[in-house]
Scaffold this motif. Sequence first.
Motif, PDB file in Angstrom:
ATOM      1  N   LEU A   1       2.577 -34.854  13.502  1.00  0.00           N
ATOM      2  CA  LEU A   1       3.209 -35.842  14.260  1.00  0.00           C
ATOM      3  C   LEU A   1       2.672 -35.844  15.706  1.00  0.00           C
TER       4      LEU A   1
ATOM      5  N   ARG B   1      -0.617 -37.276  16.148  1.00  0.00           N
ATOM      6  CA  ARG B   1      -0.676 -38.761  16.065  1.00  0.00           C
ATOM      7  C   ARG B   1      -0.220 -39.381  17.535  1.00  0.00           C
TER       8      ARG B   1
ATOM      9  N   ALA C   1       4.492 -44.825   2.067  1.00  0.00           N
ATOM     10  CA  ALA C   1       5.755 -44.756   1.190  1.00  0.00           C
ATOM     11  C   ALA C   1       5.855 -45.855   0.200  1.00  0.00           C
TER      12      ALA C   1
ATOM     13  N   GLU D   1       6.958 -52.551   6.542  1.00  0.00           N
ATOM     14  CA  GLU D   1       7.806 -51.343   6.949  1.00  0.00           C
ATOM     15  C   GLU D   1       6.938 -50.034   7.157  1.00  0.00           C
TER      16      GLU D   1
ATOM     17  N   LEU E   1       6.735 -47.817  10.302  1.00  0.00           N
ATOM     18  CA  LEU E   1       7.717 -46.552  10.101  1.00  0.00           C
ATOM     19  C   LEU E   1       7.702 -45.528  11.371  1.00  0.00           C
ATOM     20  N   GLY E   2       9.052 -45.186  11.667  1.00  0.00           N
ATOM     21  CA  GLY E   2       8.902 -44.411  12.687  1.00  0.00           C
ATOM     22  C   GLY E   2       8.888 -45.031  14.147  1.00  0.00           C
ATOM     23  N   VAL E   3       8.448 -46.141  14.133  1.00  0.00           N
ATOM     24  CA  VAL E   3       8.278 -46.798  15.545  1.00  0.00           C
ATOM     25  C   VAL E   3       9.075 -48.255  15.341  1.00  0.00           C
ATOM     26  N   GLU E   4      10.149 -48.558  14.366  1.00  0.00           N
ATOM     27  CA  GLU E   4      10.542 -49.906  14.093  1.00  0.00           C
ATOM     28  C   GLU E   4      11.236 -50.285  15.450  1.00  0.00           C
TER      29      GLU E   4
ATOM     30  N   LEU F   1      17.691 -53.656  13.219  1.00  0.00           N
ATOM     31  CA  LEU F   1      16.382 -54.014  13.144  1.00  0.00           C
ATOM     32  C   LEU F   1      15.853 -55.309  13.594  1.00  0.00           C
TER      33      LEU F   1
ATOM     34  N   ARG G   1      -1.524 -48.987  10.330  1.00  0.00           N
ATOM     35  CA  ARG G   1      -0.284 -48.014  11.097  1.00  0.00           C
ATOM     36  C   ARG G   1      -0.940 -47.314  12.362  1.00  0.00           C
TER      37      ARG G   1
END
Lengths: 357, 526
Positions: free
Chosen positions: B86, B89, B103, B110, B114-117, B124, B166
């Motif tokens: 992580l 990244r 996923a 999504e 993911l993780g930065v919505e 959301l 991503r």
Amino acid sequence: MSDKNNTSDVGRETRPNGLAFHSGWMNTLGRFLALLLVFAFFAVLVDGGKFYTVRNLENIIRQSAVYATAGLGMTMVIITGGIDLSVGSIIALSVVVVACVLDLSAGGVGDAHYLINQWPVLLPILAVLAGVAAATLAGMANGSMIVGLRLVPFIVTLGSMGMVRGLAKGIADERDIYPPEDTWISSIMDPTLTSADRSWMVLPPGVWLLLVGVAAAWFLLRYTRLGRHIYAVGSNEETARLCGVRVGRTKMVVYAMTGFFCGLAGLMQFSYIGGVGQPTTAVMYELFIIAAVIIGGASFSGGEGSILGTLIGALIITILYMGGQQMGWPKWVQEMVIGGIIIAAVTLDQVRHRKMV
Amino acid sequence: MADDTRSENNDSLALRLEMRGVRKRFGATHALVGVDLAVKPGEVMALVGENGAGKSTLMKVLSGAHPADAGSMRLDGEPYVPCNPLHARQCGVAMIYQELSLAPHLSVMENILLGVEPTRGMLLNRKAMRERALAAQQEVGMGHVSPDIKVSSLSPGQQQLVEIARAVTLECRVLVLDEPTSSLTRHDIENLFALVQRLKAQGLSIVYISHFLEEVREISDRFTVLRDGETVGGGITADTTTHEIITMMVGREVDDLYPRSARSPGDVVLEVNELGGERLPVSASLCLRRGEILGMAGLIGAGRTELMRAVFGLDGVREGNVKVGIYSGIADPARRWKQGVGMVSEDRKNEGLAGGLSVADNVTLSHLRGLGPWRFVLPSRQRKACHRWLRQIPIKCQSPAQPVNALSGGNQQKVAVARLLHADVDVLLLDEPTRGVDVGSKAQIYELIDDLARGDPDIGRPPKAILMISSYLPELLGVCDRIAVMCRGRLGEARQVDEWDDHRLMIAATGHDRLAIAGDGVLSDV
């Protein structure tokens, strides 16, 4: 979505769009048809049309509300790829705590007692808060053991199933608690349609509470970050972690929420069994609740599950249970049927998966 | 001198990613013994090397999955010490692994976010999500795909694009692609290459790991070669011939530890016709005779193990057929044992042996008949039967009752082979029979294999037929009579061993057959 499509890139760009979009609703529709089928089965077989009287329909809804409410939390847990076996015990804990607090009005001395006598309105509110809080704490304990000790949910909740049940019995001193007076809590699940003075409510307050819970849980799963993270954790935990999802916290919240919903289910159960604080109530409910969630389309391997499906699942389980009773099936037959249904549902789920992959 | 250091400093300032003297050890194994890698912004750097050269360990160090034991890493001149994937990244180093990490139940948008919505208060912000996802999708050339589609319904190529999208939304600076084309169609590969070129033009640094030298030539600006955990060379791709790259990759001599007695091939005992597995192999045909060792070369993931498993009935078969002696038809392992076929798995720990059980149990497991009256199995007879092999092979252990996982790797492997001998099979399928085995035991195993192929008329043992997979080329060249090369699920024609050498095998395994056929021993670039 079979293997064959994988090779052709051109055709799949337009087609899965429609498929993927509709598949969720198609699944729910399919389950709804199953529900109608099960209902029709008993409606035909039970003598004299007794199965589809207003009274019986109302009973089905009242009974299924307990399963469905606890099932909301269970759905989220199963979506993350976990399981919670302690739900039945947590419901009993909530029932006992509610009864205990209501029992305070019976006697005792001191400031607390004085307050209760001065403000009798407070007591039921306090009872509700205490019951739900105790259940939520139990759920949080599950969550923190799973996350903190890095244990498998199955083992943790198997253990807490026994511990929480024991705690409930201990609080109740191993007997049923009969609060001295009936409060509004005892009547949240009382029939409405079949009683003249309550028919304006249409549904019992407890069932309204369930509907609010359904809306909230559905909204949470669909429209919040947390909801997406719940699905992501169940779908591929490593990826979720890599992308910065706080996997531990997500799990923690999910088990705490299960506790919370079990607390609400406990209020309903308290009323449903006639306003008694019975520590041995809700035994085997974990079976019914997990069955409801799985029949509702959740997958034990995580990543899948829907609130509406769980609602339908809870209704199917209740109809099987009550229909069996009214057919005069012995209890052992009912239990075997429900067990069999779970295995059938999981088998179906696997067949569906094999087709997808 | 002073000028030199200055210019080197300037160079390193301009570098996006710099790794110097990186070392990594796992227990007694030195996985990396000194790796240097330097990538500039807007450059595609190819990282090549044989199986086991240390590429994946290097990537794990780069992605923060494993900390380096020694050496330094810099990102845009700043020290770069990732503590976990992580963190890597977040620093701007994104990895796209062979095994995609998506996923599958979530939609394209999504997954991308993911993780930065993006959120609005607690909710959301689906509109912003869709816009950002679509922007990223457009950038990677999948703007026509709806962001609401579930990722599991996309083709592998498109799933890979989702992962790249991503990385793009995270504004990564270094993108690492690990064997990105292994599961892609030709069309997807072209898309991917075009995308890599676009990203490169935007100033992204790309590390491209691949076995396939053809791809390396097509896509990379420079290359670095790893061998045995060390950087052994590198340069500008356009100025280097494929031949030179292969020489750097192979770079070792064939040892003289392979016995080869006179063998006389007999009847055909195993025939495989156009066999296609559920996923791999795509198509494979071979024919194996008694008294012959047939080797299968190829890169990891080419489908050799899958072919062997399909032949043995462990995996399903899509098309084609397998004939063992006179038998053809349905295959399952129990039947194969009865027909006289035995297999040694490459995965000794999980598949090959029952670790907690005794040596005797392991040796006799597939053939428990005759170890007692009726269908009984007497432990004493098991041990007696086992003793014979302990002496013949020989296996070093205290007694047949010793748990097999207390033995050394080489002896464990010999136990696995002894099982085949105990069952008295005619066809031995050996998958990486010397993996994780020390040199001494290796020599013994080669000797055993040679012995089995020759047969022993003195004790009335007929010659056996052996099909062997190995990723270690000198071993194949030393042991086998014929070798066939598998590349991307297709098994090439088996040729006599003297028609092969390291280079030709490597060329065939990396999909360069055309070159090998073209010249008469002399390689040239097209």
